[in-house]
Enzyme design. Structure first.
Site, PDB file in Angstrom:
ATOM      1  N   GLU A 143      -0.912   0.914  -5.090  1.00  0.00           N
ATOM      2  CA  GLU A 143      -0.807   1.859  -5.766  1.00  0.00           C
ATOM      3  C   GLU A 143       0.129   2.284  -6.602  1.00  0.00           C
ATOM      4  O   GLU A 143       0.038   2.991  -8.363  1.00  0.00           O
ATOM      5  CB  GLU A 143      -0.916   3.129  -5.010  1.00  0.00           C
ATOM      6  CG  GLU A 143      -1.867   3.505  -4.670  1.00  0.00           C
ATOM      7  CD  GLU A 143      -2.218   2.465  -3.319  1.00  0.00           C
ATOM      8  OE1 GLU A 143      -1.984   1.685  -2.798  1.00  0.00           O
ATOM      9  OE2 GLU A 143      -3.322   3.110  -2.657  1.00  0.00           O
ATOM     10  N   ASN A 165       0.543  -1.409  -0.583  1.00  0.00           N
ATOM     11  CA  ASN A 165       0.408  -0.106   0.418  1.00  0.00           C
ATOM     12  C   ASN A 165       1.087   1.405   0.183  1.00  0.00           C
ATOM     13  O   ASN A 165       1.858   1.372   0.332  1.00  0.00           O
ATOM     14  CB  ASN A 165      -0.970   0.121   1.318  1.00  0.00           C
ATOM     15  CG  ASN A 165      -1.546   1.135   1.038  1.00  0.00           C
ATOM     16  OD1 ASN A 165      -2.992   1.105   0.663  1.00  0.00           O
ATOM     17  ND2 ASN A 165      -1.554   2.437   1.621  1.00  0.00           N
ATOM     18  N   ASP A 222      -3.365  22.633   6.953  1.00  0.00           N
ATOM     19  CA  ASP A 222      -4.068  20.860   6.251  1.00  0.00           C
ATOM     20  C   ASP A 222      -4.900  21.721   5.188  1.00  0.00           C
ATOM     21  O   ASP A 222      -4.311  23.533   4.535  1.00  0.00           O
ATOM     22  CB  ASP A 222      -4.701  20.227   7.440  1.00  0.00           C
ATOM     23  CG  ASP A 222      -5.109  19.594   6.829  1.00  0.00           C
ATOM     24  OD1 ASP A 222      -4.641  18.435   5.988  1.00  0.00           O
ATOM     25  OD2 ASP A 222      -5.311  18.074   8.679  1.00  0.00           O
TER      26      ASP A 222
END
Ligand SMILES: Cc1cc2nc3c(=O)[nH]c(=O)nc-3n(C[C@H](O)[C@H](O)[C@H](O)COP(=O)(O)O)c2cc1C
Length: 432
Positions: free
Chosen positions: A203, A142, A249
């Site tokens: 991915e 992953n 963020d």
């Protein structure tokens, strides 16, 4: 054709987009400020104060046009290219001769890397463009982005969002979880790392379907990483935690301090003349990488319900909370049906506007025009109360360890079904 970070730098230079800074620049506060000033353009720092031999790059992924030219498709074609790669991943070839392993550092000292500090009030210097490769027990590799706060010479505190790949892998591991953090990646690798395919899909196989990719086995952990990346930090994700944050963020607001798992680094490998890649939290590059991979998933969900022609996740909505869905209306309820499907296609979506095919979803003024001229709130507005929502929205309702709750809203700004089109279509001047 393979497509490394360096190929994209060359493309950007040839196209005249690249900003090359040759004066000495400090990764401590100065670089972030300069990158911000050039937001939307790639910036290459040739002389990094205190870090001889290193260059620093940011902004390579800060416009849709850069992805489109790298993948050789028009901007409107990107969504289909991403969807095709997501549906048809191809395992990358393995090599033993990798640029990212040209140098194996004899000692581990994270202070030797030009990790940027963005603001004085940040928790510390942060790795922002690093992708973490782990193996999820029972599923396989992953790959996912994780911002990393440098704690000392060997340790980072990682932000690991609950219930996604890395978190699942750590929970399934009784002891430390081997990890490889790769920095300085190609656009396809960056894009695929921000996708969330179903567990078990690597991915890097999606990245390889976008452009040919070779992987190499790490020196100290049983993981495979992109051979042409710039820098690899091999180590272990531990069950020990340390305060992670504060940090800006995606929403450009401050994220609070919470415990994050500690990563211990055991080995550093890199290219002979390495380029450290950075990206500014909350700015265009972060937004595009977060939002673009969600466009094909919304597209697929809406297409199951009616005929979808395009989807744009918009930067004003932090490229995460807002989308414009373009449909070819074939019945009176298609607008409403598309709203419900779009929320299924991206769980964090909060507001969606549905438009007809004559409205450009990338142009905020055109979308607003469609709302102004085709939408009636008492007829075309969908409001859903108390829904599961994004952890990133400061206005949502948040409880530790639980999914955020939010209200959702959809605006059907398509022409009413059966209406006289000449009353709704924009009259356009000939431009030639
Ligand atoms: C620039 C960027 C930064 C990100 N930072 C983080 C992060 O710090 N922590 C995290 O858990 N996810 C982060 N993400 C989101 C993950 O990459 C995303 O959740 C990933 O697609 C999850 O994939 P998975 O479900 O396969 O694990 C970031 C994404 C991008 C594009």
């Amino acid at each position: 054709m393979p497509l490394s970070l360096r190929d994209s730098i060359t493309q950007a230079r040839t196209a005249g987009h690249l900003v090359e800074v040759r004066t000495p620049t400090d990764p401590h506060l100065e670089m972030a400020r300069l990158i911000y000033g050039y937001d939307g353009r790639p910036v290459l720092f040739e002389d990094v104060s205190g870090f001889p031999g290193w260059r620093v790059l940011a902004g390579l992924a800060s416009a849709r046009e850069y992805f489109a030219s790298a993948l050789d498709v028009p901007v409107e074609g990107l969504i289909h290219r991403l969807a095709a790669a997501l549906e048809n991943p191809v395992a990358p070839a393995v090599t033993t001769d990798a640029p990212c392993q040209e140098v194996v550092e004899p000692d581990v000292d994270l202070a030797c890397l030009p990790i940027l500090r963005h603001f004085p009030f940040d928790g510390g210097p942060y790795v922002t463009a690093g992708i973490a490769v782990v193996d999820v027990p029972g599923y396989g590799p992953n790959v996912s982005f994780h911002r990393l706060l440098r704690l000392n010479q060997r340790h980072f505190a990682a932000r690991v969002v609950e219930k996604r790949g890395t978190d699942t892998a750590l929970r399934k591991s009784a002891g430390d979880l081997p990890v490889a953090v790769c920095i300085g990646n190609s656009l396809p690798v960056l894009l695929s790392a921000s996708m969330s395919p179903q567990m078990g899909v690597n991915e890097l196989a999606i990245a390889n379907a976008l452009a040919p990719l070779q992987v190499v086995q790490c020196k100290t952990v049983p993981l495979y990483v992109p051979a042409d990346c710039e820098l690899v930090l091999e180590g272990r994700l531990t069950h020990t935690t340390a305060p992670e944050g504060p940090f800006v963020d995606l929403t450009e607001t401050m994220d609070f301090v919470r415990p994050g798992p500690v990563i211990e680094i055991d080995c550093i490998t890199h290219r002979r003349d390495p380029i450290y890649q950075a990206l500014l939290p909350g700015q265009l590059e972060h937004k595009l990488l977060m939002g673009m991979p969600k466009e094909p998933t919304i597209y697929a969900a809406v297409n199951q319900a009616c005929r979808c022609t395009n989807v744009a996740i918009t930067p004003g909505g932090a490229s995460w909370l807002h989308a414009v869905v373009q449909i070819q209306k074939q019945g009176p309820d298609d607008g409403r049906v598309a709203i419900e499907a779009a929320f299924r296609g991206h769980g964090s979506l909060k507001h969606v506007v549905v438009v007809d095919t004559d409205v450009n979803p990338y142009d905020p003024a055109e979308v607003e025009w469609a709302i102004a001229t085709r939408f009636q709130a008492d007829r075309d507005l969908v409001v859903l109360a108390d829904q599961p929502g994004s952890s990133l929205d400061p206005s949502g309702h948040h409880e530790p360890g639980k999914k955020g709750r939010t209200a959702k809203m959809g605006l059907d700004a398509t022409m009413p079904w059966g209406a006289d089109r000449t009353a709704f279509e924009k009259v356009r001047y000939a431009t030639d």
